[in-house]
Design a protein around this motif. Sequence first.
Motif, PDB file in Angstrom:
ATOM      1  N   CYS A  18       0.859  -1.188   0.000  1.00 41.38           N
ATOM      2  CA  CYS A  18       0.000   0.000   0.000  1.00 41.38           C
ATOM      3  C   CYS A  18       0.897   1.241   0.000  1.00 41.38           C
ATOM      4  O   CYS A  18       1.665   1.462   0.933  1.00 41.38           O
ATOM      5  CB  CYS A  18      -0.903   0.004   1.231  1.00 41.38           C
ATOM      6  N   GLN A  19       0.799   2.044  -1.056  1.00 43.29           N
ATOM      7  CA  GLN A  19       1.645   3.226  -1.186  1.00 43.29           C
ATOM      8  C   GLN A  19       0.805   4.486  -1.363  1.00 43.29           C
ATOM      9  O   GLN A  19       1.243   5.455  -1.965  1.00 43.29           O
ATOM     10  CB  GLN A  19       2.596   3.067  -2.371  1.00 43.29           C
TER      11      GLN A  19
ATOM     12  N   MET B  61      -2.926   2.872 -10.819  1.00 38.40           N
ATOM     13  CA  MET B  61      -2.557   1.447 -10.811  1.00 38.40           C
ATOM     14  C   MET B  61      -1.889   1.102 -12.139  1.00 38.40           C
ATOM     15  O   MET B  61      -2.172   1.707 -13.175  1.00 38.40           O
ATOM     16  CB  MET B  61      -3.793   0.557 -10.629  1.00 38.40           C
ATOM     17  N   ILE B  62      -1.007   0.088 -12.115  1.00 36.16           N
ATOM     18  CA  ILE B  62      -0.328  -0.312 -13.343  1.00 36.16           C
ATOM     19  C   ILE B  62      -0.877  -1.622 -13.913  1.00 36.16           C
ATOM     20  O   ILE B  62      -0.566  -1.973 -15.049  1.00 36.16           O
ATOM     21  CB  ILE B  62       1.196  -0.446 -13.125  1.00 36.16           C
ATOM     22  N   SER B  63      -1.690  -2.352 -13.130  1.00 32.40           N
ATOM     23  CA  SER B  63      -2.228  -3.628 -13.616  1.00 32.40           C
ATOM     24  C   SER B  63      -3.481  -4.012 -12.831  1.00 32.40           C
ATOM     25  O   SER B  63      -3.769  -3.455 -11.775  1.00 32.40           O
ATOM     26  CB  SER B  63      -1.190  -4.742 -13.471  1.00 32.40           C
TER      27      SER B  63
ATOM     28  N   LYS C 249      -6.397  -5.307  -7.675  1.00 35.84           N
ATOM     29  CA  LYS C 249      -7.001  -6.320  -6.797  1.00 35.84           C
ATOM     30  C   LYS C 249      -6.314  -6.319  -5.434  1.00 35.84           C
ATOM     31  O   LYS C 249      -6.958  -6.463  -4.397  1.00 35.84           O
ATOM     32  CB  LYS C 249      -6.923  -7.704  -7.438  1.00 35.84           C
ATOM     33  N   PHE C 250      -4.996  -6.158  -5.432  1.00 39.32           N
ATOM     34  CA  PHE C 250      -4.257  -6.096  -4.172  1.00 39.32           C
ATOM     35  C   PHE C 250      -4.728  -4.897  -3.348  1.00 39.32           C
ATOM     36  O   PHE C 250      -5.015  -5.024  -2.165  1.00 39.32           O
ATOM     37  CB  PHE C 250      -2.748  -5.992  -4.420  1.00 39.32           C
ATOM     38  N   TYR C 251      -4.809  -3.713  -3.991  1.00 40.65           N
ATOM     39  CA  TYR C 251      -5.230  -2.508  -3.287  1.00 40.65           C
ATOM     40  C   TYR C 251      -6.648  -2.652  -2.740  1.00 40.65           C
ATOM     41  O   TYR C 251      -6.936  -2.272  -1.612  1.00 40.65           O
ATOM     42  CB  TYR C 251      -5.133  -1.279  -4.200  1.00 40.65           C
TER      43      TYR C 251
ATOM     44  N   PRO D  56      -6.600   0.808   2.602  1.00 38.85           N
ATOM     45  CA  PRO D  56      -7.764   1.626   2.959  1.00 38.85           C
ATOM     46  C   PRO D  56      -7.973   2.789   1.990  1.00 38.85           C
ATOM     47  O   PRO D  56      -7.064   3.197   1.271  1.00 38.85           O
ATOM     48  CB  PRO D  56      -7.399   2.142   4.361  1.00 38.85           C
ATOM     49  N   ASN D  57      -9.189   3.303   1.994  1.00 40.46           N
ATOM     50  CA  ASN D  57      -9.548   4.534   1.275  1.00 40.46           C
ATOM     51  C   ASN D  57      -9.346   4.463  -0.234  1.00 40.46           C
ATOM     52  O   ASN D  57      -9.022   5.473  -0.861  1.00 40.46           O
ATOM     53  CB  ASN D  57      -8.767   5.731   1.842  1.00 40.46           C
TER      54      ASN D  57
END
Length: 159
Positions: free
Chosen positions: A114-115, A123-125, A130-132, A137-138
């Motif tokens: 999470c960055q 997002m790049i993919s 899906k990970f985010y 959060p948010n």
Amino acid sequence: MQGSIVRWNDDRGFGFISSKEVEGDVFAHISQFKKGFRRPKVGDRVLFQLANEKGKLSAKTISLIGVQPIPIDKPSLISSLIGFLLLIALGTIIYLFLIKPKLFPAYKDMGFSCQGKTHCSEMISCDEAKFYLANCPNVEIDGNNDGEPCEMQHCNSRW
């Protein structure tokens, strides 16, 4: 000893045996009959051992005379092995396609973290989105709340 069943209550699982060797009838319980045979009935001839419990005669280790055992179909070794292998194959398929993807989604091993990204344009993919969605959060990347993020940019199943 030998005798014949003179009374039998199949619902309650007991009855009485009459024998020329004993005066009076001898109590017989279903648990004392040899396993693998049909249930006893009035008129059956039997072999048994006599026991005296608390002053009452009862029959032990009872065998039906002239009654064939109930045949038990034993599955062949090959059919048992095939069934076992099919069961293992089915379990493997269920694990690989239904359980493992939920326990270990593909994006888990891709090094995402999470960055602070909150929109699909960052997002790049699809895997990152899906990970985010699952871990950060948010985020505002699932507009229709169907659990599939960034459908217009990255996770469009038509592409």
